[in-house]
Write an enzyme that holds these catalytic residues in place. Structure first.
Site, PDB file in Angstrom:
ATOM      1  N   CYS A 138       0.852  -1.200   0.014  1.00 48.21           N
ATOM      2  CA  CYS A 138      -0.001  -0.007   0.087  1.00 48.21           C
ATOM      3  C   CYS A 138       1.043   1.391   0.043  1.00 48.21           C
ATOM      4  O   CYS A 138       1.779   1.460   0.865  1.00 48.21           O
ATOM      5  CB  CYS A 138      -0.967   0.018   1.059  1.00 48.21           C
ATOM      6  SG  CYS A 138      -1.987   1.666   1.392  1.00 48.21           S
ATOM      7  N   GLY A 252      -3.266  -3.525 -13.062  1.00 48.57           N
ATOM      8  CA  GLY A 252      -2.960  -2.054 -13.183  1.00 48.57           C
ATOM      9  C   GLY A 252      -3.533  -1.622 -14.628  1.00 48.57           C
ATOM     10  O   GLY A 252      -2.812  -1.913 -15.582  1.00 48.57           O
TER      11      GLY A 252
HETATM   12  C1  LIG Z   1      -9.790   2.874  -4.037  1.00 52.13           C
HETATM   13  C2  LIG Z   1      -8.878   2.025  -4.059  1.00 52.13           C
HETATM   14  C3  LIG Z   1      -8.648   1.228  -3.232  1.00 52.13           C
HETATM   15  C4  LIG Z   1      -7.749   0.252  -3.061  1.00 52.13           C
HETATM   16  N1  LIG Z   1      -7.606  -0.522  -1.992  1.00 52.13           N
HETATM   17  C5  LIG Z   1      -6.735  -1.556  -1.905  1.00 52.13           C
HETATM   18  C6  LIG Z   1      -6.452  -2.441  -1.027  1.00 52.13           C
HETATM   19  O1  LIG Z   1      -7.183  -2.543   0.145  1.00 52.13           O
HETATM   20  N2  LIG Z   1      -5.404  -3.529  -1.017  1.00 52.13           N
HETATM   21  C7  LIG Z   1      -4.509  -3.616  -2.137  1.00 52.13           C
HETATM   22  O2  LIG Z   1      -4.003  -4.530  -1.987  1.00 52.13           O
HETATM   23  N3  LIG Z   1      -4.863  -2.808  -3.230  1.00 52.13           N
HETATM   24  C8  LIG Z   1      -5.564  -1.716  -3.229  1.00 52.13           C
HETATM   25  N4  LIG Z   1      -6.032  -1.025  -4.212  1.00 52.13           N
HETATM   26  C9  LIG Z   1      -5.176  -1.341  -5.307  1.00 52.13           C
HETATM   27  C10 LIG Z   1      -5.814  -2.194  -6.416  1.00 52.13           C
HETATM   28  O3  LIG Z   1      -6.019  -3.422  -5.827  1.00 52.13           O
HETATM   29  C11 LIG Z   1      -4.808  -2.287  -7.605  1.00 52.13           C
HETATM   30  O4  LIG Z   1      -3.808  -2.663  -7.218  1.00 52.13           O
HETATM   31  C12 LIG Z   1      -4.823  -0.909  -8.364  1.00 52.13           C
HETATM   32  O5  LIG Z   1      -5.886  -0.055  -8.558  1.00 52.13           O
HETATM   33  C13 LIG Z   1      -4.292  -0.946  -9.804  1.00 52.13           C
HETATM   34  O6  LIG Z   1      -5.326  -1.577 -10.636  1.00 52.13           O
HETATM   35  P1  LIG Z   1      -6.506  -0.958 -11.440  1.00 52.13           P
HETATM   36  O7  LIG Z   1      -5.450   0.329 -12.558  1.00 52.13           O
HETATM   37  O8  LIG Z   1      -7.100  -1.872 -12.355  1.00 52.13           O
HETATM   38  O9  LIG Z   1      -7.054  -0.050 -10.620  1.00 52.13           O
HETATM   39  C14 LIG Z   1      -6.919  -0.015  -4.364  1.00 52.13           C
HETATM   40  C15 LIG Z   1      -7.204   0.755  -5.198  1.00 52.13           C
HETATM   41  C16 LIG Z   1      -8.262   1.579  -5.261  1.00 52.13           C
HETATM   42  C17 LIG Z   1      -8.382   2.459  -6.610  1.00 52.13           C
END
Ligand SMILES: Cc1cc2nc3c(=O)[nH]c(=O)nc-3n(C[C@H](O)[C@H](O)[C@H](O)COP(=O)(O)O)c2cc1C
Length: 383
Positions: A138, A252
């Site tokens: 994170c 991502g």
């Molecule tokens: C609002 C939000 C909350 C997230 N919360 C977590 C989380 O609790 N744990 C985690 O490992 N990743 C968390 N992520 C990261 C996502 O799991 C992912 O790795 C990241 O959004 C990239 O993927 P995307 O481009 O498809 O969104 C969060 C992302 C967003 C946007």
């Protein structure tokens, strides 16, 4: 219809698409909805203890990043689950299971590893979970957790080793993109017993400033997600895939089936998504899967194994590419509309306006390819 089944970290998924750990997996109901929409796997918001550092801002924590009004990224200030671990183990994981997807549970690597081990024991005691994802990535916490562990190969090794000691089901590790070299960190996770790595969590970032007031849009550093981060993820994914023999889940910027294919061609086994669901709802899931299936059929692929990693052998170095013969831009005068964009973006002054079409002075062209990328009618080719 192609076979979309994949195996990741020794566990079968009915298709490669996985709901990543984030807001759409806020509770069991959200995960169930993703499952019923047909997704292969689901991951809840990262589960950890409820402590001060797990509280997140409830006064605005998501900021779309736009270009000409169109969002291409999103910054968030969201930490971990704000549900209790009892909620998850007594109720929400069972509701999630009703969706029928493979269940991967995100567990926060905590400063006291024995707490992480205890959490893992509680989660796997439910008998509902197929595999675990240790969050060392994170980008927001001020200290001690998240990327403060995952940016160090040594700390990643220690935390993974201790978590692995408690895990009776496959343990995977979610890595941070906020490092110069992910390969050594993935290697450390593998040596500590990880069955797979997730590449990767969000990119540490700053959302912007309101120029009318001078006040930042979000007043803390957050995690950048969505289409804008895809090239960063692809770099880490391919570097790890070429150097470490470990199953990979890529995440991502998936917005269409094409990104799923690209990630698999770069070596991923499963592909996770969050922002696409946050921007389009759970209904994007069947669309992504249908488009993937149609593409596989059109290409004659029977299984995703046929394409896994096929892009990797083509990756080389800039130095080696510089040794290859030069190419020059060539403009098809029949297709050229004389708009002049190519001339504006050519800094070698190789393009000149003619009466009805632009043309290239080959001796000036340096073969960069930018004009061909910008040409709105596809009239320019590097040859
Ligand atoms: C609002 C939000 C909350 C997230 N919360 C977590 C989380 O609790 N744990 C985690 O490992 N990743 C968390 N992520 C990261 C996502 O799991 C992912 O790795 C990241 O959004 C990239 O993927 P995307 O481009 O498809 O969104 C969060 C992302 C967003 C946007």
């Amino acid at each position: 219809m192609a076979n979309l089944k994949v195996n990741y970290a020794g566990i079968e998924f009915k298709n490669p698409l996985v709901l990543s750990s984030a807001t759409p997996g806020w509770d069991g109901e959200g995960m169930k909805r993703a499952g019923l929409a047909g997704i292969g796997g689901v991951i809840p918001k990262t589960i950890g203890p409820l402590q001060d550092w797990a509280a997140h801002p409830c006064n605005g924590r998501l900021q779309l990043i736009r270009q000409n009004g169109k969002p291409f990224g999103m910054v968030n200030l969201e930490l971990f689950t704000t549900k209790t671990r009892e909620d998850w183990t007594n109720k929400d994981l069972a509701i999630a299971k009703e969706g029928g997807a493979t269940m991967q549970v995100s567990v926060l690597a905590m400063p006291q590893p024995e707490e992480t081990a205890q959490l893992i024991e509680e989660i796997q005691a439910t008998g509902l979970v197929d595999l675990l994802e240790l969050n060392v990535s994170c980008p927001m916490p001020a200290s001690t957790v998240g990327m403060h562990i995952g940016k160090s190969a040594e700390l990643t090794y220690q935390q993974t080793k201790l978590a692995k000691g408690a895990a009776k089901i496959p343990l995977t590790v979610k890595l941070t993109p906020n490092v110069a070299d992910m390969v050594e960190i993935a290697q450390a996770a593998k040596e500590a017993g990880a069955a797979g790595v997730t590449i990767s969590n969000s990119v540490r970032s700053f959302a912007g400033v309101d120029i009318e007031t001078g006040i930042p849009l979000l007043r803390a550093y957050g995690g950048y997600t969505g289409p804008a981060i895809k090239p960063i993820v692809m770099r880490h994914l391919s570097e790890v895939a070429r150097n470490v023999d470990i199953p990979i889940s890529a995440v991502g910027g998936v917005m269409s089936f094409k990104e799923i294919v690209e990630y698999i061609m770069l070596g991923a086994s499963t592909v996770q998504t969050c922002t696409a669901v946050m921007w389009n709802g759970y209904e994007v899931i069947p669309k992504l899967l249908k488009d993937l299936d149609n593409w596989m059929d059109a290409k004659g692929y029977k299984s995703l194994e046929e394409i896994r990693g096929i892009a990797l052998p083509h990756i080389t170095t800039v130095e080696d590419l510089a040794k290859l013969p030069a190419k020059y831009a060539s403009i098809d005068a029949d297709k050229c509309t004389n708009c002049g964009i190519c001339k504006k973006v050519c800094f070698y002054r190789a393009i000149t306006a003619g009466d009805t079409a632009h043309y290239v002075t080959q001796s000036n062209c340096d073969g960069c390819g930018l004009c061909a990328q910008w040409c709105p009618t596809g009239s320019i080719e590097l040859r």
